[in-house]
Design a protein around this motif. Structure first.
Motif, PDB file in Angstrom:
ATOM      1  N   MET B   1     -14.368   9.065 -22.940  1.00  0.00           N
ATOM      2  CA  MET B   1     -14.793   8.717 -21.581  1.00  0.00           C
ATOM      3  C   MET B   1     -14.009   9.542 -20.548  1.00  0.00           C
ATOM      4  O   MET B   1     -12.809   9.720 -20.681  1.00  0.00           O
ATOM      5  N   ILE B   2     -14.727  10.020 -19.557  1.00  0.00           N
ATOM      6  CA  ILE B   2     -14.088  10.803 -18.495  1.00  0.00           C
ATOM      7  C   ILE B   2     -14.002   9.923 -17.249  1.00  0.00           C
ATOM      8  O   ILE B   2     -14.983   9.288 -16.847  1.00  0.00           O
ATOM      9  N   ARG B   3     -12.831   9.907 -16.647  1.00  0.00           N
ATOM     10  CA  ARG B   3     -12.609   9.056 -15.466  1.00  0.00           C
ATOM     11  C   ARG B   3     -12.457   9.957 -14.234  1.00  0.00           C
ATOM     12  O   ARG B   3     -11.501  10.723 -14.140  1.00  0.00           O
ATOM     13  N   VAL B   4     -13.442   9.828 -13.344  1.00  0.00           N
ATOM     14  CA  VAL B   4     -13.492  10.714 -12.174  1.00  0.00           C
ATOM     15  C   VAL B   4     -13.158   9.918 -10.925  1.00  0.00           C
ATOM     16  O   VAL B   4     -13.867   8.968 -10.574  1.00  0.00           O
ATOM     17  N   ALA B   5     -12.090  10.294 -10.254  1.00  0.00           N
ATOM     18  CA  ALA B   5     -11.764   9.677  -8.959  1.00  0.00           C
ATOM     19  C   ALA B   5     -12.300  10.589  -7.861  1.00  0.00           C
ATOM     20  O   ALA B   5     -12.301  11.812  -8.009  1.00  0.00           O
ATOM     21  N   ALA B   6     -12.787   9.997  -6.793  1.00  0.00           N
ATOM     22  CA  ALA B   6     -13.363  10.815  -5.724  1.00  0.00           C
ATOM     23  C   ALA B   6     -13.258  10.111  -4.382  1.00  0.00           C
ATOM     24  O   ALA B   6     -13.387   8.890  -4.290  1.00  0.00           O
ATOM     25  N   VAL B   7     -13.033  10.915  -3.353  1.00  0.00           N
ATOM     26  CA  VAL B   7     -13.065  10.417  -1.973  1.00  0.00           C
ATOM     27  C   VAL B   7     -13.383  11.590  -1.055  1.00  0.00           C
ATOM     28  O   VAL B   7     -13.044  12.741  -1.346  1.00  0.00           O
ATOM     29  N   GLY B   8     -14.038  11.300   0.043  1.00  0.00           N
ATOM     30  CA  GLY B   8     -14.298  12.315   1.061  1.00  0.00           C
ATOM     31  C   GLY B   8     -13.990  11.749   2.432  1.00  0.00           C
ATOM     32  O   GLY B   8     -13.711  10.550   2.581  1.00  0.00           O
ATOM     33  N   ASP B   9     -14.018  12.612   3.433  1.00  0.00           N
ATOM     34  CA  ASP B   9     -13.902  12.146   4.815  1.00  0.00           C
ATOM     35  C   ASP B   9     -12.623  11.360   5.068  1.00  0.00           C
ATOM     36  O   ASP B   9     -12.655  10.293   5.705  1.00  0.00           O
ATOM     37  N   ILE B  10     -11.510  11.892   4.579  1.00  0.00           N
ATOM     38  CA  ILE B  10     -10.242  11.206   4.834  1.00  0.00           C
ATOM     39  C   ILE B  10      -9.694  11.579   6.223  1.00  0.00           C
ATOM     40  O   ILE B  10      -8.806  10.917   6.736  1.00  0.00           O
ATOM     41  N   HIS B  11     -10.224  12.636   6.806  1.00  0.00           N
ATOM     42  CA  HIS B  11      -9.956  12.996   8.218  1.00  0.00           C
ATOM     43  C   HIS B  11      -8.487  12.845   8.597  1.00  0.00           C
ATOM     44  O   HIS B  11      -8.139  12.077   9.493  1.00  0.00           O
ATOM     45  N   MET B  12      -7.637  13.582   7.908  1.00  0.00           N
ATOM     46  CA  MET B  12      -6.204  13.399   8.157  1.00  0.00           C
ATOM     47  C   MET B  12      -5.711  14.197   9.357  1.00  0.00           C
ATOM     48  O   MET B  12      -6.233  15.260   9.687  1.00  0.00           O
ATOM     49  N   GLY B  13      -4.717  13.630  10.004  1.00  0.00           N
ATOM     50  CA  GLY B  13      -4.027  14.278  11.112  1.00  0.00           C
ATOM     51  C   GLY B  13      -2.578  13.833  11.067  1.00  0.00           C
ATOM     52  O   GLY B  13      -2.201  13.064  10.172  1.00  0.00           O
ATOM     53  N   PRO B  14      -1.769  14.292  12.013  1.00  0.00           N
ATOM     54  CA  PRO B  14      -0.343  13.953  11.982  1.00  0.00           C
ATOM     55  C   PRO B  14      -0.085  12.449  11.927  1.00  0.00           C
ATOM     56  O   PRO B  14       0.893  12.010  11.323  1.00  0.00           O
ATOM     57  N   ASP B  15      -0.965  11.633  12.511  1.00  0.00           N
ATOM     58  CA  ASP B  15      -0.728  10.184  12.519  1.00  0.00           C
ATOM     59  C   ASP B  15      -1.097   9.519  11.205  1.00  0.00           C
ATOM     60  O   ASP B  15      -0.867   8.316  11.047  1.00  0.00           O
ATOM     61  N   SER B  16      -1.687  10.269  10.262  1.00  0.00           N
ATOM     62  CA  SER B  16      -2.023   9.628   8.985  1.00  0.00           C
ATOM     63  C   SER B  16      -1.154  10.150   7.837  1.00  0.00           C
ATOM     64  O   SER B  16      -1.467   9.915   6.667  1.00  0.00           O
ATOM     65  N   ARG B  17      -0.083  10.821   8.193  1.00  0.00           N
ATOM     66  CA  ARG B  17       0.832  11.353   7.173  1.00  0.00           C
ATOM     67  C   ARG B  17       1.283  10.242   6.213  1.00  0.00           C
ATOM     68  O   ARG B  17       1.772   9.205   6.652  1.00  0.00           O
ATOM     69  N   GLY B  18       1.080  10.467   4.919  1.00  0.00           N
ATOM     70  CA  GLY B  18       1.582   9.521   3.917  1.00  0.00           C
ATOM     71  C   GLY B  18       0.731   8.292   3.666  1.00  0.00           C
ATOM     72  O   GLY B  18       1.038   7.501   2.775  1.00  0.00           O
ATOM     73  N   VAL B  19      -0.360   8.156   4.400  1.00  0.00           N
ATOM     74  CA  VAL B  19      -1.168   6.924   4.300  1.00  0.00           C
ATOM     75  C   VAL B  19      -1.796   6.769   2.908  1.00  0.00           C
ATOM     76  O   VAL B  19      -1.849   5.664   2.354  1.00  0.00           O
ATOM     77  N   LEU B  20      -2.280   7.868   2.334  1.00  0.00           N
ATOM     78  CA  LEU B  20      -2.997   7.774   1.061  1.00  0.00           C
ATOM     79  C   LEU B  20      -2.093   7.984  -0.151  1.00  0.00           C
ATOM     80  O   LEU B  20      -2.491   7.710  -1.280  1.00  0.00           O
ATOM     81  N   ARG B  21      -0.905   8.480   0.079  1.00  0.00           N
ATOM     82  CA  ARG B  21      -0.042   8.859  -1.044  1.00  0.00           C
ATOM     83  C   ARG B  21       0.250   7.710  -2.013  1.00  0.00           C
ATOM     84  O   ARG B  21       0.194   7.896  -3.233  1.00  0.00           O
ATOM     85  N   PRO B  22       0.563   6.496  -1.513  1.00  0.00           N
ATOM     86  CA  PRO B  22       0.844   5.420  -2.472  1.00  0.00           C
ATOM     87  C   PRO B  22      -0.328   5.179  -3.431  1.00  0.00           C
ATOM     88  O   PRO B  22      -0.123   4.989  -4.634  1.00  0.00           O
ATOM     89  N   ALA B  23      -1.549   5.220  -2.911  1.00  0.00           N
ATOM     90  CA  ALA B  23      -2.716   5.035  -3.789  1.00  0.00           C
ATOM     91  C   ALA B  23      -2.895   6.241  -4.708  1.00  0.00           C
ATOM     92  O   ALA B  23      -3.159   6.088  -5.911  1.00  0.00           O
ATOM     93  N   PHE B  24      -2.727   7.447  -4.165  1.00  0.00           N
ATOM     94  CA  PHE B  24      -2.895   8.655  -4.987  1.00  0.00           C
ATOM     95  C   PHE B  24      -1.860   8.710  -6.119  1.00  0.00           C
ATOM     96  O   PHE B  24      -2.125   9.255  -7.186  1.00  0.00           O
TER      97      PHE B  24
END
Lengths: 95, 254
Positions: B1-24
């Protein structure tokens, strides 16, 4: 337009026209620092509703501020969600 | 089984630094690769792209991306691409890449794509030069997608995924105003996917759309725009060798 009373201050169908103001707000949100194309901006009764999802609380504050500035005296209601950055709790099985 | 993670439109800027890292940082437990479906930044500046790069640098899964229209806003897509590549991201535009997942070859073909609308309700190559170029640009993106998917087939990929920013189908736009569909995607992308065959098509761009769709050839389509999936990413499990949309006719006859 139903709003011709408020649209008569000098520039009929121009700057005071709610429909055009919504269009200008949409343009400004794209042009300014948030570069936000994903907001839904609609006239509801005598208010304008701004809704959608933004990446951060700062973006939400900016959208709300710009909407209030751009729409002047028109009451603005906002329903803006900040995107959830948590990991999903389950996968989807596509097999 | 292949497990594919995907996301788009995260629209990052200086104010979102580090927001997704814990999940990633949890990706290696639940996925074999991460696809980024464009609009990683707000204006496509190198500064914003460095925020994205920090989110994905050193992840223990391969990261494969296409750019979105936002990533073109500053008219420096080459610099955006370079910053992402320096961070170890494979950035695709009209090309494919192969990831080895425990001996299974997983191919990802990517293009940003573009608009034009959907079958029977689309713009055509007619009239003013700028209108012709609009559609020709989409066609070039779609041709690149088809050629890359075909190339991945020749390279023996057991699983093939089409990665775009713009949508190949209208299904996943449900919730968007009908009037803007021609700016959200093009049937040319779906036609390319169906002609070459794929196991999954992943896109972003339509924040008010829905997650699930299907090409007319039977390929599953997923809109992974972050406002749609409402998480840091979505995960799809694919079985190698399962049915796939190998050509519109094969799909239609199922």
């Amino acid at each position: 337009m139903t709003d011709h009373d408020t649209g008569r201050s000098g520039r009929e169908g121009g700057a005071d026209n709610t429909e055009y103001r919504i269009a200008h707000l949409q343009e400004r949100l794209v042009r300014e620092e948030v570069a936000e194309l994903g907001m839904r901006i609609e006239s509801r009764g005598n208010t304008v509703v701004v809704s959608g999802t933004v990446p951060t609380a700062e973006c939400r504050d900016t959208v709300v501020r710009v909407a209030k500035e751009e729409l002047g005296g028109t009451p603005v209601r906002t329903d803006i969600v900040v995107a959830d950055p948590t990991a999903p709790d389950r996968p989807e099985e596509l097999a | 089984m292949i497990r594919v993670a995907a996301v788009g439109d995260i629209h990052m800027g200086p104010d979102s630094r580090g927001v997704l890292r814990p999940a990633f940082d949890t990706l290696h437990d639940c996925a074999d690769l991460l696809l980024l479906a464009g609009d990683l930044t707000r204006h496509g500046t190198p500064e914003e792209t460095r925020v994205v790069a920090e989110e994905v640098t050193g992840l223990r899964v391969p990261v494969i991306a296409v750019l979105g229209n936002h990533d073109h806003q500053d008219e420096r897509p080459e610099e955006v691409t370079a910053v992402l590549r320096d961070a170890g991201v494979t950035v695709l535009e009209g090309e494919g890449t192969v990831v080895d997942v425990d001996g299974t070859r997983v191919g990802v073909a990517g293009t940003k794509g573009f608009g034009g609308g959907f079958a029977g309700r689309s713009g055509g190559e007619f009239g003013e030069p700028i209108m012709k170029e609009f559609i020709r640009y989409t066609r070039r993106c779609a041709d690149g997608l088809r050629t890359s998917l075909e190339g991945l087939d020749r390279q023996g990929c057991a699983v093939r995924i089409a990665l775009t920013h713009f949508s190949p189908v209208p299904d996943t736009l449900a919730g968007e105003p009908l009037e803007i569909y021609p700016f959200l995607g093009s049937y040319l992308l779906a036609e390319a996917v169906d002609a070459a065959g794929a196991d999954l098509a992943v896109h972003g761009h339509a924040h008010a759309g829905t997650e699930h769709g299907l090409t007319s050839g039977g390929v599953r389509v997923r809109n992974v725009a972050q406002p749609v999936i409402r998480r840091a990413f979505a995960v799809y499990h694919l079985e190698p060798g399962a049915e796939r949309g190998t050509g519109a006719l094969a799909g239609a006859s199922r």
